[in-house]
Each structure stands twice: as structure tokens, then as C-alpha cells.
Design an enzyme around this catalytic site. Sequence first.
Site, PDB file in Angstrom:
ATOM      1  N   ARG A  71      24.300   4.233   3.237  1.00 29.12           N
ATOM      2  CA  ARG A  71      24.649   3.818   2.340  1.00 29.12           C
ATOM      3  C   ARG A  71      25.598   3.618   0.959  1.00 29.12           C
ATOM      4  O   ARG A  71      25.197   2.901   0.330  1.00 29.12           O
ATOM      5  CB  ARG A  71      23.226   4.570   1.995  1.00 29.12           C
ATOM      6  CG  ARG A  71      21.754   4.091   2.318  1.00 29.12           C
ATOM      7  CD  ARG A  71      20.274   4.934   1.125  1.00 29.12           C
ATOM      8  NE  ARG A  71      20.043   4.864   0.290  1.00 29.12           N
ATOM      9  CZ  ARG A  71      19.745   5.510  -0.731  1.00 29.12           C
ATOM     10  NH1 ARG A  71      19.193   6.812  -0.624  1.00 29.12           N
ATOM     11  NH2 ARG A  71      19.598   5.140  -1.904  1.00 29.12           N
ATOM     12  N   HIS A 133      17.368  10.941 -10.561  1.00 29.41           N
ATOM     13  CA  HIS A 133      17.707  11.319  -9.621  1.00 29.41           C
ATOM     14  C   HIS A 133      18.576  11.520  -8.714  1.00 29.41           C
ATOM     15  O   HIS A 133      19.265  11.539  -7.590  1.00 29.41           O
ATOM     16  CB  HIS A 133      16.592  10.358  -8.372  1.00 29.41           C
ATOM     17  CG  HIS A 133      15.216  10.294  -8.054  1.00 29.41           C
ATOM     18  ND1 HIS A 133      14.469   9.322  -7.993  1.00 29.41           N
ATOM     19  CD2 HIS A 133      14.515  11.208  -9.096  1.00 29.41           C
ATOM     20  CE1 HIS A 133      13.103   9.448  -8.117  1.00 29.41           C
ATOM     21  NE2 HIS A 133      13.156  10.462  -9.161  1.00 29.41           N
ATOM     22  N   ASN A 231       7.709  -6.820 -12.364  1.00 28.20           N
ATOM     23  CA  ASN A 231       7.551  -6.238 -10.732  1.00 28.20           C
ATOM     24  C   ASN A 231       7.396  -7.508  -9.765  1.00 28.20           C
ATOM     25  O   ASN A 231       6.757  -8.581 -10.425  1.00 28.20           O
ATOM     26  CB  ASN A 231       6.716  -5.255 -10.435  1.00 28.20           C
ATOM     27  CG  ASN A 231       7.284  -4.533  -8.284  1.00 28.20           C
ATOM     28  OD1 ASN A 231       6.963  -5.183  -8.128  1.00 28.20           O
ATOM     29  ND2 ASN A 231       6.971  -3.491  -9.263  1.00 28.20           N
TER      30      ASN A 231
HETATM   31  P1  OAD Z   1      10.598   1.371  -4.536  1.00 26.20           P
HETATM   32  O1  OAD Z   1      10.872   1.331  -3.144  1.00 26.20           O
HETATM   33  O2  OAD Z   1       9.007   2.079  -4.118  1.00 26.20           O
HETATM   34  O3  OAD Z   1       9.764   0.197  -4.504  1.00 26.20           O
HETATM   35  C1  OAD Z   1      10.680  -1.083  -5.253  1.00 26.20           C
HETATM   36  C2  OAD Z   1       9.872  -1.415  -6.304  1.00 26.20           C
HETATM   37  O4  OAD Z   1      10.150  -2.507  -6.064  1.00 26.20           O
HETATM   38  C3  OAD Z   1       8.436  -2.547  -5.432  1.00 26.20           C
HETATM   39  O5  OAD Z   1       7.435  -1.741  -6.449  1.00 26.20           O
HETATM   40  C4  OAD Z   1       8.578  -3.723  -4.843  1.00 26.20           C
HETATM   41  O6  OAD Z   1       7.272  -4.858  -5.363  1.00 26.20           O
HETATM   42  C5  OAD Z   1       9.738  -3.858  -6.338  1.00 26.20           C
HETATM   43  N1  OAD Z   1      10.982  -5.090  -6.726  1.00 26.20           N
HETATM   44  C6  OAD Z   1      11.473  -5.564  -4.963  1.00 26.20           C
HETATM   45  N2  OAD Z   1      12.407  -6.287  -5.490  1.00 26.20           N
HETATM   46  C7  OAD Z   1      12.211  -6.418  -6.849  1.00 26.20           C
HETATM   47  C8  OAD Z   1      13.084  -7.917  -7.644  1.00 26.20           C
HETATM   48  N3  OAD Z   1      13.374  -8.427  -7.318  1.00 26.20           N
HETATM   49  N4  OAD Z   1      12.664  -7.407  -9.263  1.00 26.20           N
HETATM   50  C9  OAD Z   1      11.258  -6.600  -9.370  1.00 26.20           C
HETATM   51  N5  OAD Z   1      11.115  -5.898  -8.372  1.00 26.20           N
HETATM   52  C10 OAD Z   1      11.013  -5.611  -7.561  1.00 26.20           C
HETATM   53  O7  OAD Z   1      11.623   2.032  -5.455  1.00 26.20           O
HETATM   54  P2  OAD Z   1      11.269   2.852  -5.551  1.00 26.20           P
HETATM   55  O8  OAD Z   1       9.572   2.033  -6.897  1.00 26.20           O
HETATM   56  O9  OAD Z   1      12.290   3.158  -6.785  1.00 26.20           O
HETATM   57  O10 OAD Z   1      13.219   9.095  -4.700  1.00 26.20           O
HETATM   58  O11 OAD Z   1      11.405   4.227  -5.336  1.00 26.20           O
HETATM   59  C11 OAD Z   1      10.874   5.836  -6.002  1.00 26.20           C
HETATM   60  C12 OAD Z   1      11.758   6.645  -5.621  1.00 26.20           C
HETATM   61  O12 OAD Z   1      11.274   6.679  -4.426  1.00 26.20           O
HETATM   62  C13 OAD Z   1      13.319   6.739  -5.103  1.00 26.20           C
HETATM   63  O13 OAD Z   1      14.001   6.929  -6.655  1.00 26.20           O
HETATM   64  C14 OAD Z   1      13.141   7.082  -4.348  1.00 26.20           C
HETATM   65  C15 OAD Z   1      12.501   6.755  -3.499  1.00 26.20           C
HETATM   66  O14 OAD Z   1      12.086   7.956  -2.398  1.00 26.20           O
HETATM   67  C16 OAD Z   1      13.968   9.774  -4.525  1.00 26.20           C
HETATM   68  O15 OAD Z   1      14.991   9.184  -2.917  1.00 26.20           O
HETATM   69  C17 OAD Z   1      13.793  10.833  -4.593  1.00 26.20           C
END
Ligand code: OAD
Length: 261
Positions: A71, A133, A231
Site C-alpha cells: 500500500r 485513522h 458519493n
Molecule cells: P470504503 O471503501 O468503505 O468506502 C468508499 C466509499 O467511497 C464508497 O461509498 C464508494 O461508493 C465511494 N467512492 C468511490 N469512489 C468515489 C469517487 N470517485 N467519488 C466519490 N465517492 C467515491 O472507505 P471508507 O468509508 O473510507 O479504517 O472506509 C472507512 C474505514 O474503513 C477506513 O478508514 C478504514 C477502513 O477499513 C481503518 O483502517 C480503521
Amino acid sequence: MTTPGLPEAAARIRGAEHIVVLTGAGVSAESGVPTFRGTTGLWKSFRPEELATPGAFVRDPRLVWEWYGWRRALIAECDPNPAHRALAELALDRNGRCTIVTQNVDGLHHAAAREVARLREVPPDPAYPLEVHGAIHRDRCSACSTVDETPAPVDGTSELGLPTCPDCGALMRPDVVWFGEPLDPDTLDGAMTAARTADVCLVVGTSALVHPAASVPTVTAAAGGAVIEVNLEPTPLSGHADVSLLGPAGDILPRLLESAG
Ligand code: OAD
């Protein structure tokens, strides 16, 4: 291109005294950083929930470091995109009345803020953004409080290549929050204080599933503020958002924030 809801969202941002922004992996997707959920989040068939835990590190630190090495190398090739830059400009324009809270550990908000500050010939804010995080480019000791801000690349293919603490000899680990670990209390407190005082919470590119970060918009809403979501698709938050803007953050945010003035 018109996006339904964009004029209303822009008007709410324009009228807001304080803004809090919560970002997730989607804001960096257009920079080439894989999101966590969905097929791009998989590495060698492991889900992040299987590797980003203290238990996984105790069981197999080499495997966890191999994943983080992959990563780190991937993120090192990525640059901020127009969404990161638009948010950095918003924060600078609002001069302390906009707090960016990110769940991302990739450092791209920070890089965008440095770029924007250089172009405007002002000093960058070293505390931007609130990284709830942690930050993937730093190492910290798994046993004591030692942090290495500029670690050497880790060879995660062998146990012998794993870094150890210069102070106590224990294994170093990436300076990120893993599942089941508490967030840094001061950083979390800063995020929740900003959420409580904001008139608008802008939520960008997060599945809004991982707490406590996912509580930022609900705290703003409970205090009477509005929630605007950006989103690609609806999320569990969408039903509670005042405005939901569907589309890529790198396209929507620059137009939204320009229109907000
Ligand atoms: P996710 O992978 O869960 O969600 C990513 C979101 O971004 C989804 O809702 C997609 O639909 C959206 N998305 C993707 N591409 C996009 C774009 N170009 N424009 C707008 N939206 C887009 O990631 P997080 O919500 O960040 O935690 O995950 C939260 C946490 O879970 C992370 O910080 C990490 C993970 O496991 C830890 O590691 C503690």
C-alpha cells in the site's frame, strides 16, 4: 453537466458560518488509491478487516507488513486530485472556520494543502487535516511511544526485514489505527467539537460504516446542522442527508465549492 441538488448544496455551504468535512477512501479513488470495500479493496484475497487488526500483527507481522509495504508503494505513486485541492482551498478561504476530518491514511489532503499554500504564497497549516485513522507513511513502536516520521522502506517478504524500535527493540508497525483500537483522543475530540459547532457537514467518499468517524455527520445533524453527501452511490447515510450529490468527488467538489463562492 448539471448535478441534481448542487445549487441547494452550494447555497447551504455559502450560508454556513462553520463547516466540517468528513472524507473517506472515495476522495482518493481518482488519485489511484484503492477503496476498502468492493473488489478493489482486496489484496491477495484478504479483506482489510483480516489484516488491519492487532491480532493479525501478533499472528503474522510479516504478512501485515507485506500488505502495508504494497500500500505504501502504491500511494507513493499517487498525487492529490481536484477534490483534495478544492477542499484545501475551501479550508484556506475559510481561515479556521472549516475543519477537514479524514479517515484516509494516504497523506493526499496534506499534499494538496502544501500545493495550494505554495501557489498562494502562504505558509501551510501543519495541523491540516485531522487524520483520525493515522498516517501510513509513519512507523510507530508496537510496545512504546516511539514514532519514526521518515522510516526506510520495509522488506515485508522476510521476518528479518521487519523494522524494530531503536528505543526498546520491539517490532515497529505502521502508525495507523486498526480495527478494535481506540482513536487518538485529542484528534477525535477535535473532530467531534468541529462536528458539533458546524452548520454544515460535507461528507465525501465514505461508506459511512466505520465508527466513531462515521458519527461526525450525525453529531452535526443532532446539533441542528445540515448534512451534504457526495458519493458515487447511495450509502447508509444518504437517507439522513439533507442533500445527496451522486458522482465522482473530483468532478463534483470543484464545481460545488466554486458555485458556493
Ligand atoms: P470504503 O471503501 O468503505 O468506502 C468508499 C466509499 O467511497 C464508497 O461509498 C464508494 O461508493 C465511494 N467512492 C468511490 N469512489 C468515489 C469517487 N470517485 N467519488 C466519490 N465517492 C467515491 O472507505 P471508507 O468509508 O473510507 O479504517 O472506509 C472507512 C474505514 O474503513 C477506513 O478508514 C478504514 C477502513 O477499513 C481503518 O483502517 C480503521
